[in-house]
Design a protein around this motif. Structure first.
Motif, PDB file in Angstrom:
ATOM      1  N   ARG A 155      42.563  49.368  27.813  1.00 61.51           N
ATOM      2  CA  ARG A 155      41.004  49.465  28.247  1.00 61.51           C
ATOM      3  C   ARG A 155      40.384  50.664  27.711  1.00 61.51           C
ATOM      4  O   ARG A 155      40.809  51.523  27.172  1.00 61.51           O
TER       5      ARG A 155
ATOM      6  N   ARG B 272      49.739  48.138  28.823  1.00 63.25           N
ATOM      7  CA  ARG B 272      48.535  48.730  28.012  1.00 63.25           C
ATOM      8  C   ARG B 272      48.994  50.008  27.245  1.00 63.25           C
ATOM      9  O   ARG B 272      48.749  51.146  27.569  1.00 63.25           O
TER      10      ARG B 272
ATOM     11  N   ALA C 246      40.591  38.744  29.262  1.00 59.90           N
ATOM     12  CA  ALA C 246      41.358  39.917  29.499  1.00 59.90           C
ATOM     13  C   ALA C 246      40.453  40.675  30.558  1.00 59.90           C
ATOM     14  O   ALA C 246      40.504  40.477  31.903  1.00 59.90           O
TER      15      ALA C 246
ATOM     16  N   ARG D  93      37.501  47.813  32.915  1.00 58.90           N
ATOM     17  CA  ARG D  93      37.886  46.298  32.872  1.00 58.90           C
ATOM     18  C   ARG D  93      38.260  45.814  31.405  1.00 58.90           C
ATOM     19  O   ARG D  93      38.997  45.228  30.929  1.00 58.90           O
TER      20      ARG D  93
END
Lengths: 300, 162
Positions: A76, A60, A32, A108
């Protein structure tokens, strides 16, 4: 630096990711954010034959549903850091993610990736165990839910079966007078933790402890739940003396693994100090907490 | 290893390439995109020298595979100002001697610019924290922070006049 050669495919959904992983054999890995996996590949500590990129498999999403904070596995660390929903419902997450790596890693790295990696110093692993999170995974046999406490087996080893991928992480959001705290010492900003301590405390109207959880991270091969040792606090008003006794007992009994940069006794001492700070801070925040539906323990 | 066709934007300019999966974004930028301003430091995501902005967010180009950024937009330090010109933050680094050997400077500039765009009134402590993942082995950081603070203050004055 070059990693060993590998094949690369993108999955556009979780079921597709499972199919691709199954077809890729035992050396296939999910990627990911890649902020833990890729350094290991560059150092040739990992050499997957196939990377299944799941970054486009889902949104997300961060949702508060029925007293649960539901985070997509792709959320994230930076998303957590800046989410008011997270801060309001599970402030320990907000507090912990600022210790992770640096701004680039946080942009990230994902919560699903961090948990699936099984790195014993991972902040989110310690938080997941302390907050009683549940990890939703999808695999060839369908979907199942794993309590975070059962996910971590040992260094870089989880109870995920081959072909399984983490799709979401669920954090309970209890109401009432509740506070939490995450404490960490590392040698420098963003470095691996030497010791982590995470505590949650719930108080009644009379400031007496209703329940307490205490988890120590980064000293063993996985987060260690030492809530049992904190049981003497239940029914009491939480003060420095009682907390000090609990913290010293935890530090005396916990198994502390070897470390290149810090001796066992020093880290044992850190366990005592950080466990004490975590418990007192959590209790303090619970006492200051305004009654909310989300059990927000953070002080204004 | 199967090769992949990718197309991305680097400083507003389209770049396409055929890459092996294990080519890093850093290498792609330095070879295929002529971006020699992007520097390789530790190669492990720790030092911040290779920082670039990916769709506006700071990332380690050493820990990102080129194949992962297909269709995305990358900004390197050269994208901060027009060709032959300096960005006011770069001017501030010059004025305050925030750059000695210069190797960390691209990462410092991009991280500071990104952070101040989102937190225009960040104080020195917040800037230190945002830059804690960018290593400098010459300046001792003081002059870098002086430069960034000067740029922050100058920017605020301009916006007040506006």
């Amino acid at each position: 630096m070059y990693s060993a050669p590998f094949e690369y495919v993108r999955a556009s959904s979780w079921p597709e990711a499972v199919d691709l992983l199954e077809g890729g054999g035992e050396d296939a890995r999910v990627i990911a954010g890649g902020q833990s996996l890729v350094p290991m590949m560059m150092l040739r500590l990992a050499a997957p034959s196939l990377l299944v990129d799941v970054s486009a498999a889902a949104d997300r999403s961060v949702d508060l549903v029925d007293a649960e904070l539901v985070l997509s596995a792709l959320v994230r660390h930076a998303d957590i850091e800046h989410s008011e929903v997270v801060r309001g419902s599970c402030p320990m997450l907000t507090e912990a993610v600022t210790h992770i790596g640096n701004v680039r890693v946080r942009h990230r790295g994902t919560i699903g990736g961090s948990l699936a990696h099984g790195e014993p110093t991972a902040e989110l692993a310690t938080v997941a165990v302390a907050e009683g999170a549940t990890v939703t995974v999808l695999g060839p046999g369908g979907e199942r839910a794993i309590p975070a406490g059962d996910l971590f087996v040992t260094h870089f080893t989880t109870s995920l079966e081959p072909g399984e991928v983490v799709t979401a992480v669920r954090f309970p959001v209890p109401g009432g007078r509740r506070g939490s705290s995450f404490q960490e010492i590392a040698r420098r900003a963003g470095d691996f933790a030497l010791v982590e301590a995470a505590a949650t405390v719930a108080l009644d109207e009379d400031d007496r402890c209703l329940s307490v959880r205490l988890v120590v991270g980064a000293v063993s091969d996985r987060p260690v739940d030492v809530s049992q040792a904190a049981r003497p606090l239940i029914g009491e008003r939480i003060g420095e003396d009682a907390v000090g006794e609990v913290a010293r007992a935890v530090a005396a009994e916990i198994e502390v693994g070897p470390h290149t940069h810090a001796g066992r006794e020093y880290r044992r001492r850190l366990v005592s100090v950080l466990a004490g700070r975590a418990l007192l801070t959590a209790a303090d925040r619970a006492a200051g907490a305004v009654h909310t539906d989300h059990g927000n323990g953070a002080r204004a | 290893m199967s090769k992949h066709e990718i197309a991305l934007e680097v400083n507003g300019r389209p770049v396409s390439a055929t890459v092996d999966p294990n080519m890093s974004l850093l290498e792609l930028l330095r070879t295929e995109a002529g971006g020699l301003e992007v520097k390789l430091g530790c190669g492990e995501g720790v030092c911040g020298t290779c920082t670039v902005l990916l769709d506006g967010e700071p990332v380690n180009s050493c820990l990102t595979f080129a194949v992962q950024v297909d269709g995305r937009a990358v900004t390197t330090v050269r994208g901060l100002a027009a060709e032959g010109e300096l960005h006011p933050l770069q001017e501030a680094f010059l004025t305050h001697a925030g750059s000695q050997c210069g190797f960390c400077t691209p990462g410092m500039l991009l991280t500071a610019k990104w952070y101040l765009d989102r937190h225009p009134r960040a104080d020195r402590e917040e800037l230190r924290s945002a830059l804690s993942g960018n290593f400098c082995r010459c300046t001792g950081y003081t002059k870098i922070l002086d430069a960034i603070e000067a740029y922050r203050d100058a920017r605020q004055e301009v916006s007040v006049v506006d």
